[in-house]
Design an enzyme around this catalytic site. Structure first.
Site, PDB file in Angstrom:
ATOM      1  N   HIS A 258       0.796  -1.186  -0.070  1.00  0.00           N
ATOM      2  CA  HIS A 258      -0.149  -0.061  -0.123  1.00  0.00           C
ATOM      3  C   HIS A 258       1.002   1.197   0.058  1.00  0.00           C
ATOM      4  O   HIS A 258       2.012   1.032   0.567  1.00  0.00           O
ATOM      5  CB  HIS A 258      -0.903   0.008   1.154  1.00  0.00           C
ATOM      6  CG  HIS A 258      -1.952  -0.965   1.380  1.00  0.00           C
ATOM      7  ND1 HIS A 258      -2.901  -0.928   2.121  1.00  0.00           N
ATOM      8  CD2 HIS A 258      -2.050  -2.136   0.442  1.00  0.00           C
ATOM      9  CE1 HIS A 258      -3.605  -2.016   1.885  1.00  0.00           C
ATOM     10  NE2 HIS A 258      -3.226  -2.799   0.748  1.00  0.00           N
TER      11      HIS A 258
ATOM     12  N   GLU B 155       1.020   3.833   1.709  1.00  0.00           N
ATOM     13  CA  GLU B 155       1.216   4.296   2.964  1.00  0.00           C
ATOM     14  C   GLU B 155       2.664   3.607   3.557  1.00  0.00           C
ATOM     15  O   GLU B 155       3.510   4.152   3.988  1.00  0.00           O
ATOM     16  CB  GLU B 155       0.377   4.247   4.040  1.00  0.00           C
ATOM     17  CG  GLU B 155      -0.856   4.855   3.888  1.00  0.00           C
ATOM     18  CD  GLU B 155      -2.116   4.196   3.177  1.00  0.00           C
ATOM     19  OE1 GLU B 155      -1.660   3.430   2.177  1.00  0.00           O
ATOM     20  OE2 GLU B 155      -3.182   4.213   3.633  1.00  0.00           O
TER      21      GLU B 155
ATOM     22  N   CYS C 197      -6.143   1.979   6.050  1.00  0.00           N
ATOM     23  CA  CYS C 197      -6.554   0.431   6.079  1.00  0.00           C
ATOM     24  C   CYS C 197      -6.266   0.152   7.657  1.00  0.00           C
ATOM     25  O   CYS C 197      -5.182   0.813   7.966  1.00  0.00           O
ATOM     26  CB  CYS C 197      -6.547  -0.562   5.409  1.00  0.00           C
ATOM     27  SG  CYS C 197      -4.914  -1.338   5.168  1.00  0.00           S
TER      28      CYS C 197
ATOM     29  N   CYS D 149      -2.275  -0.308   7.681  1.00  0.00           N
ATOM     30  CA  CYS D 149      -1.614   1.092   7.360  1.00  0.00           C
ATOM     31  C   CYS D 149      -1.645   1.710   8.587  1.00  0.00           C
ATOM     32  O   CYS D 149      -0.674   2.302   8.960  1.00  0.00           O
ATOM     33  CB  CYS D 149      -2.077   1.503   6.002  1.00  0.00           C
ATOM     34  SG  CYS D 149      -1.662   0.931   4.837  1.00  0.00           S
TER      35      CYS D 149
END
Length: 143
Positions: free
Chosen positions: A47, A49, A77, A80
């Site tokens: 992801h 992040e 999410c 993260c």
């Protein structure tokens, strides 16, 4: 946030879910600018992040990014959000809310859990309309 939005657009062009993240250091300098790479890396944890946290930590030479700020186009999410806590990010700025998969103001509210070691200051709704429009256009085109 404009840099994070640009990373989201680049992610979409690669066929990735259009999420971008940027980390700014305590001096205001850019430490990391990343977009999702889940498909490209065949990695469900790639992801934006997490990629940005990895780059910023490597650049700063420390696993904790104290006094650093994270700008991301979508509410992080739970995975993260937990990484943001572990990295000790000072402030989290995000664009679009994610009622289905978010972990900050939706879902498990990671930073409100008693087991959370650090909670950043949270600022939501930054460039929300543009961030949400990128996501909607991406998923509309895929259906």
């Amino acid at each position: 946030m404009s840099l994070a939005l640009e990373q989201a657009r680049l992610a979409a062009a690669r066929g990735e879910v259009p999420v971008g993240a940027v980390i700014v250091g305590p001096d205001g300098n850019l430490l990391a600018s990343e977009g999702n790479r889940v498909e490209a890396l065949n990695d469900p944890t790639a992801h934006a992040e997490l990629l940005a946290i990895r780059v910023a930590a490597a650049k700063s030479g420390a696993p904790r990014l104290v006094d650093c700020d994270l700008y991301v186009t979508l509410e992080p999410c739970p995975m993260c959000a937990q990484a943001i806590s572990f990295a000790r990010i000072r402030r989290l700025y995000y664009g679009a809310s994610d009622p289905k998969g978010g972990g900050v103001e939706h879902g498990p509210h990671i930073f409100a859990q008693p087991t959370c070691h650090h909670a950043p200051e949270i600022y939501s709704g930054i460039a929300e309309t543009e961030a949400a429009a990128l996501l909607k256009a991406f998923f509309r085109a895929r259906r």
